[in-house]
Design an enzyme around this catalytic site. Structure first.
Site, mmCIF file in Angstrom:
data_model
loop_
_atom_site.group_PDB
_atom_site.id
_atom_site.type_symbol
_atom_site.label_atom_id
_atom_site.label_comp_id
_atom_site.label_asym_id
_atom_site.label_seq_id
_atom_site.Cartn_x
_atom_site.Cartn_y
_atom_site.Cartn_z
ATOM 1 N N HIS A 261 32.472 44.779 67.980
ATOM 2 C CA HIS A 261 33.292 43.635 68.365
ATOM 3 C C HIS A 261 33.484 43.587 69.875
ATOM 4 O O HIS A 261 33.316 44.591 70.578
ATOM 5 C CB HIS A 261 34.631 43.699 67.647
ATOM 6 C CG HIS A 261 34.530 43.497 66.170
ATOM 7 N ND1 HIS A 261 35.628 43.388 65.338
ATOM 8 C CD2 HIS A 261 33.451 43.379 65.365
ATOM 9 C CE1 HIS A 261 35.231 43.212 64.098
ATOM 10 N NE2 HIS A 261 33.906 43.203 64.080
ATOM 11 N N GLU A 263 36.273 43.232 71.708
ATOM 12 C CA GLU A 263 37.345 44.099 72.190
ATOM 13 C C GLU A 263 36.904 45.563 72.161
ATOM 14 O O GLU A 263 37.183 46.328 73.093
ATOM 15 C CB GLU A 263 38.591 43.918 71.312
ATOM 16 C CG GLU A 263 39.100 42.481 71.255
ATOM 17 C CD GLU A 263 38.553 41.721 70.052
ATOM 18 O OE1 GLU A 263 39.275 40.859 69.528
ATOM 19 O OE2 GLU A 263 37.397 41.988 69.641
ATOM 20 N N CYS A 289 40.755 42.059 65.181
ATOM 21 C CA CYS A 289 40.810 42.533 63.803
ATOM 22 C C CYS A 289 41.626 43.828 63.743
ATOM 23 O O CYS A 289 42.043 44.372 64.769
ATOM 24 C CB CYS A 289 39.395 42.760 63.269
ATOM 25 S SG CYS A 289 38.564 44.167 64.050
ATOM 26 N N CYS A 292 39.917 46.780 65.719
ATOM 27 C CA CYS A 292 40.082 46.665 67.172
ATOM 28 C C CYS A 292 41.540 46.851 67.571
ATOM 29 O O CYS A 292 41.831 47.365 68.659
ATOM 30 C CB CYS A 292 39.558 45.323 67.661
ATOM 31 S SG CYS A 292 37.751 45.189 67.622
#
Length: 335
Positions: A261, A263, A289, A292
């Protein structure tokens, strides 16, 4: 800053443009659109042909046709001066650009202007006062909605310059216009970093969604990240991730996803280069999410600023709150 220049023939519009060009303004003319079209048609330039062609293009593309063509070419990082504005719809099109467009009307006594036109000696210029007034009668309020409407343009002017004296007086007037037109909006720091995050997202190789993240500390970017397959492996858009390339439903087949992801990558990149993110703010184009979120908390980040609440996980939100991480969504209504 975008300044428009309009006015009567021989009033000194060109001098206003020259003064601004010397001060790093980029000059455009709506008449350039007409000149380009005349050349494409193999016709020589005359004022009558320019007027007729302008009316024709407005008839086909609407009264703002010339300004619409130029507006698409205006970059957001520079100042412009645009002349040969002859229809109120052109003013409207330039105002819609959102850059604080201001219109300057330049005028002078007709007797002074005809002497200037004679001295200039440009092809197509009237040479008598009677011819000048007759020409301007057509330009000030031509027949039909798409014809030139200089009288209506004059009514929309934000500034007026009466140019009947030395150039120094005209230049002083233009300088006053500049000083009065300096107001503009800067993005807030949140908007700025989120816009950077959106640009970061454009580097994503994920076929399902592009996400970008920026980590800033003391208003300085220290790491960026976008979603995609791990370093040195086949990109998602090259078939590297079976879940994304299979366009799985949201929340399904997560065990097959090989993409990191945005992040996650921003935090990992900071660690890879030995940069502490403790106390910083992570800006992300989507709410993080749960996975993260745990990385954000354990990395010591103090704030999460996000744009879109894509499938916002309540557990992620409550966990961030419990950990004392500030969460803010930026209001993008100014954009």
């Amino acid at each position: 800053m975008i300044l428009g220049v309009a006015g009567t023939n021989g009033a000194g519009k060109g001098e206003v443009v020259n003064y601004l060009v010397a001060r790093s303004f980029y000059a455009f003319s709506l008449s350039d659109v007409l000149r380009d079209e005349l050349r494409a048609r193999g016709q020589t330039e005359t004022r009558e042909r320019m007027i007729a062609l302008g009316n024709e293009l407005r008839e086909k593309g609407g009264p703002s046709a010339l300004a619409d063509r130029l507006a698409a070419r205006l970059a957001p990082d520079r100042n412009y001066v645009i002349d040969s504005i002859r229809h109120p719809a052109e003013v409207g099109a330039l105002r819609r650009n959102g850059r604080g467009f201001k219109l300057v009307w330049v005028d002078a006594d007709p007797k002074i202007r005809i002497e200037r036109l004679r001295a200039r000696g440009r092809s197509g210029d009237p040479t008598t006062l009677e011819a000048l007034l007759a020409l301007e009668g057509r330009e000030r309020g031509g027949a039909g909605a798409n014809a030139q409407q200089l009288d209506a343009v004059e009514q929309l002017a934000d500034f007026r310059l009466q140019n009947e004296g030395p150039l120094a007086v005209l230049h002083a007037g233009v300088q006053r216009v500049l000083e009065a037109s300096q107001g503009f909006e800067r993005p807030t720091w949140d908007e700025y970093f989120l816009q950077v995050a959106q640009m970061v997202a454009s580097r994503s190789n994920c076929v399902k969604r592009h996400v970008g993240a920026v980590i800033a500390r003391d208003r300085r970017i220290i790491a960026t990240g976008y979603n995609g397959t791990p370093r040195g492996t086949r990109n998602c858009n090259e078939g590297g991730c079976p879940r994304c390339n299979g366009f799985a439903e949201s929340g399904a087949r997560l065990d097959e996803c090989l993409c990191s992801h945005g992040e996650e990558n921003a935090i990992v990149q900071a660690a890879y280069h030995g940069i502490s993110v403790r106390g910083g703010t992570i800006y992300t184009t989507f709410f993080p999410c749960l996975f993260c979120t745990k990385l954000i908390i354990n990395a010591g980040l103090a704030e999460v600023v996000y744009d879109a609440a894509y499938h916002m996980d309540e557990r992620a939100g409550s966990l961030l709150e419990e950990a004392g991480v500030v969460v803010r969504q930026v209001d993008r209504s100014r954009d």
